[in-house]
Design an enzyme around this catalytic site. Structure first.
Site, PDB file in Angstrom:
ATOM      1  N   CYS A 102       0.838  -1.206   0.000  1.00 62.52           N
ATOM      2  CA  CYS A 102       0.000   0.000   0.000  1.00 62.52           C
ATOM      3  C   CYS A 102       0.873   1.257   0.000  1.00 62.52           C
ATOM      4  O   CYS A 102       1.740   1.403   0.870  1.00 62.52           O
ATOM      5  CB  CYS A 102      -0.910  -0.004   1.225  1.00 62.52           C
ATOM      6  SG  CYS A 102      -1.800   1.543   1.438  1.00 62.52           S
ATOM      7  N   CYS A 129      -1.299   6.111   6.894  1.00 60.37           N
ATOM      8  CA  CYS A 129      -2.729   5.878   7.132  1.00 60.37           C
ATOM      9  C   CYS A 129      -3.025   5.312   8.521  1.00 60.37           C
ATOM     10  O   CYS A 129      -3.925   5.774   9.207  1.00 60.37           O
ATOM     11  CB  CYS A 129      -3.263   4.954   6.040  1.00 60.37           C
ATOM     12  SG  CYS A 129      -4.794   4.115   6.445  1.00 60.37           S
ATOM     13  N   CYS A 147      -3.840  -0.193   8.821  1.00 61.96           N
ATOM     14  CA  CYS A 147      -3.198  -1.519   8.930  1.00 61.96           C
ATOM     15  C   CYS A 147      -1.917  -1.369   9.751  1.00 61.96           C
ATOM     16  O   CYS A 147      -1.280  -0.326   9.711  1.00 61.96           O
ATOM     17  CB  CYS A 147      -2.815  -2.061   7.554  1.00 61.96           C
ATOM     18  SG  CYS A 147      -4.189  -2.361   6.443  1.00 61.96           S
ATOM     19  N   CYS A 162      -8.064   1.416  -1.378  1.00 60.92           N
ATOM     20  CA  CYS A 162      -7.634   0.728  -0.151  1.00 60.92           C
ATOM     21  C   CYS A 162      -7.505  -0.763  -0.436  1.00 60.92           C
ATOM     22  O   CYS A 162      -8.436  -1.391  -0.942  1.00 60.92           O
ATOM     23  CB  CYS A 162      -8.643   0.967   0.968  1.00 60.92           C
ATOM     24  SG  CYS A 162      -8.244   0.024   2.449  1.00 60.92           S
ATOM     25  N   GLN A 184     -20.904  -8.009  10.404  1.00 56.15           N
ATOM     26  CA  GLN A 184     -19.477  -8.343  10.415  1.00 56.15           C
ATOM     27  C   GLN A 184     -18.794  -7.790   9.169  1.00 56.15           C
ATOM     28  O   GLN A 184     -19.349  -7.834   8.080  1.00 56.15           O
ATOM     29  CB  GLN A 184     -19.307  -9.868  10.476  1.00 56.15           C
ATOM     30  CG  GLN A 184     -19.721 -10.468  11.807  1.00 56.15           C
ATOM     31  CD  GLN A 184     -18.649 -10.335  12.877  1.00 56.15           C
ATOM     32  OE1 GLN A 184     -17.659  -9.637  12.706  1.00 56.15           O
ATOM     33  NE2 GLN A 184     -18.844 -10.989  14.002  1.00 56.15           N
ATOM     34  N   TYR A 194     -25.020 -11.372  24.617  1.00 53.60           N
ATOM     35  CA  TYR A 194     -24.515 -10.331  23.705  1.00 53.60           C
ATOM     36  C   TYR A 194     -24.873 -10.707  22.263  1.00 53.60           C
ATOM     37  O   TYR A 194     -24.021 -10.738  21.381  1.00 53.60           O
ATOM     38  CB  TYR A 194     -22.985 -10.173  23.809  1.00 53.60           C
ATOM     39  CG  TYR A 194     -22.452  -9.916  25.200  1.00 53.60           C
ATOM     40  CD1 TYR A 194     -22.444  -8.627  25.736  1.00 53.60           C
ATOM     41  CD2 TYR A 194     -21.931 -10.950  25.979  1.00 53.60           C
ATOM     42  CE1 TYR A 194     -21.936  -8.380  27.007  1.00 53.60           C
ATOM     43  CE2 TYR A 194     -21.427 -10.717  27.250  1.00 53.60           C
ATOM     44  CZ  TYR A 194     -21.435  -9.435  27.762  1.00 53.60           C
ATOM     45  OH  TYR A 194     -20.931  -9.193  29.014  1.00 53.60           O
ATOM     46  N   ASP A 235     -29.619  -8.879  24.500  1.00 51.24           N
ATOM     47  CA  ASP A 235     -28.677  -7.802  24.212  1.00 51.24           C
ATOM     48  C   ASP A 235     -29.227  -6.535  24.850  1.00 51.24           C
ATOM     49  O   ASP A 235     -30.440  -6.374  24.958  1.00 51.24           O
ATOM     50  CB  ASP A 235     -28.524  -7.615  22.698  1.00 51.24           C
ATOM     51  CG  ASP A 235     -27.231  -6.877  22.353  1.00 51.24           C
ATOM     52  OD1 ASP A 235     -26.294  -7.533  21.868  1.00 51.24           O
ATOM     53  OD2 ASP A 235     -27.153  -5.651  22.573  1.00 51.24           O
ATOM     54  N   ASP A 259     -20.258 -13.501  23.151  1.00 50.31           N
ATOM     55  CA  ASP A 259     -19.501 -12.771  22.125  1.00 50.31           C
ATOM     56  C   ASP A 259     -19.502 -11.298  22.536  1.00 50.31           C
ATOM     57  O   ASP A 259     -20.181 -10.471  21.946  1.00 50.31           O
ATOM     58  CB  ASP A 259     -20.176 -12.976  20.760  1.00 50.31           C
ATOM     59  CG  ASP A 259     -19.419 -12.280  19.628  1.00 50.31           C
ATOM     60  OD1 ASP A 259     -18.281 -11.828  19.869  1.00 50.31           O
ATOM     61  OD2 ASP A 259     -19.969 -12.179  18.518  1.00 50.31           O
ATOM     62  N   CYS A 298     -12.994 -10.795  20.568  1.00 54.09           N
ATOM     63  CA  CYS A 298     -12.250  -9.933  19.631  1.00 54.09           C
ATOM     64  C   CYS A 298     -11.083  -9.248  20.335  1.00 54.09           C
ATOM     65  O   CYS A 298     -10.452  -8.365  19.770  1.00 54.09           O
ATOM     66  CB  CYS A 298     -13.183  -8.903  18.995  1.00 54.09           C
ATOM     67  SG  CYS A 298     -13.956  -7.803  20.194  1.00 54.09           S
TER      68      CYS A 298
END
EC number: 2.1.1.-
Length: 459
Positions: free
Chosen positions: A80, A86, A89, A168, A292, A321, A342, A390, A417
């Protein structure tokens, strides 16, 4: 002694040699200089670099690479052109196979922090992508002007300088194309562009979303007010130049804020929603709906959750969740009943709608916290066999962990995550549960993020 201690402290602007021991949780190199920990973005494990201190914090320092004396054999040239400016990443300069190894190592480190043995033998190799580029289905790029040209991109870290991102490399090709088309039309029609410094102008952000399986594209213009000059011409041009755009929306956000969306969203043309499918499930995506960002790896992640749950068709499942119900619906065909909750009422409304649309009669969704609903259901004689969690990056609520330990389902499937909060929560659950395995999944190649599915079985 005091003099010596003082000498070993780093100062801002000081250059020093350092060997990189590992990657940190944000993808930065971690090394030690005279026993002081130093975080160095862009440096890789095993490298010997000359670094310059940029910031001193209590207990650690931050530095930048001045020179790489001995490069890692896994270092590659980031493809990139704006990679270093940026900041979207963090790992494009690391060979993809090695990214997967390092992500597993990030998970190992997180568990070592909370447990002596670190569960290393139970942490599996990371599941990666065959093609780790152009995977993101949604982009939110700020709009600006540079020499009369309309540009779109992200702000350089800690600045008001907009980095022009024409293409991108982790965005789906259709989202890149849609952004390019819209910015070209805005320029042609001379539409007013928001100036962040002066806080004046109309168009702030272009949000594009691609339904990867159906090819439908949605474009949302974020503006400071409702009136959009040349509106009909804008719509006609977008539809003519990119027929895949099936939904053109506008959202009004007049506040001085970095939050993208304002409260008011309305349709300019086409449909309110675009259709996307995940496996056998289909979803309607509105401009603000959560979905997602990497559908291909989401299928991998959800299949891992399904494997971990080891369903026979008789299980009662709690989906804590639950969001819009995706994981629970993924499991519902192989379960007796799925109950989800939730704290966001809109998400529960969507979950109910999704379940109804797919014809599920064995699902139930409630707004509120799992730690409120679970004891109530157990009291009524309904006891879950499997609890799936989650949670957000902060991890599970302590009260939920206490409730799980009281209710004691046979299995807990933890989808995470954030390795740090995962390791902390798993340690708490190990009072009554044993970790069978930890499966890292690479949802966001070239970034430092790593998801995990953990199978916990009651002792």
């Amino acid at each position: 002694m005091i003099q010596k201690q003082h000498e070993s402290k780093l100062e801002v602007g000081q250059t020093f040699p350092v060997t990189i021991k590992r990657l940190g949780i944000n993808g930065e190199g971690v090394g030690y200089f005279k026993r002081q920990v130093v975080f160095i973005p862009g440096a890789l494990p095993g490298e010997e670099v000359v670094a310059e201190t940029t910031k001193i914090q209590r207990g650690f320092a931050e530095a930048k690479v001045k020179k790489v004396r001995k490069a890692s054999p896994h270092r590659v040239k980031a493809p990139c052109p704006v990679y270093e400016e940026c900041g979207g990443c963090q790992l494009q300069h690391l060979d993809y196979k090695e990214q997967l190894n390092q992500k597993r190592d990030i998970v190992v480190q997180a568990f070592q922090k909370y447990m002596n043995n670190g569960l290393e033998e139970k942490i599996r190799p990371t599941l990666g992508m065959e093609n780790p580029w152009h995977y993101r289905n949604k982009s939110q790029l700020q709009v600006g002007r540079k020499d009369e040209k309309v540009i779109t991109g992200l702000y350089k870290q800690n600045s008001h300088q907009l980095i022009d991102i024409a293409h991108c490399m982790i965005q789906h090709k259709a989202t890149n194309e849609a952004t390019k088309v819209v910015r070209r039309i805005l320029e042609k029609l001379n539409v007013s562009i928001y100036n962040e410094k002066k806080q004046k102008g109309l168009v702030r952000t272009i949000v594009t979303r691609t339904a990867v399986q159906t090819g439908e594209v949605q474009v949302t213009l974020i503006t400071t007010k409702e009136e959009l000059p040349n509106k009909e011409q804008f719509i006609a041009e977008v539809q003519k130049q990119m027929p895949a755009v099936k939904s053109i929306m506008q959202n009004v956000n007049w506040r001085k804020t970095s939050v993208i969306f304002g409260d008011k969203t309305f349709k300019l043309a086409g449909k309110e929603v675009i259709q996307e499918t995940l496996g056998d499930l289909s979803f309607e995506l509105s401009a603000r709906a959560f979905f997602q960002l990497n559908p291909e790896q989401t299928v991998v992640l959800y299949n891992e959750a399904k494997k971990a749950a080891a369903l026979t068709g008789n299980e009662k499942i709690v989906d804590a969740y639950c969001g819009v119900g995706t994981i629970g619906l993924w499991l519902a065909n192989d379960a007796a009943e799925v109950r989800g909750m939730d704290v966001i009422p809109e998400a529960i409304a969507d979950a109910r709608k999704n379940a109804k649309r797919h014809g599920f009669t064995n699902t139930k969704y409630e707004a509120g916290k799992a730690e409120q609903w679970l004891p109530k259901w157990v009291k009524e004689g309904w006891r879950p066999d499997v609890i799936v969690v989650d949670p957000p990056r902060t991890g599970c609520d302590d009260k939920l962990l206490e409730t799980i330990l009281k209710v004691k389902p046979k299995q807990v499937v933890y989808v995470s995550c954030n390795p740090s909060s995962l390791a902390r929560d798993v340690q708490a659950l190990m009072k009554s549960y044993e970790v069978e395995y930890v499966q890292p999944v690479d949802m966001f190649p070239h970034t430092a993020h790593v998801e995990n599915v953990v199978k916990l079985v009651r002792k």
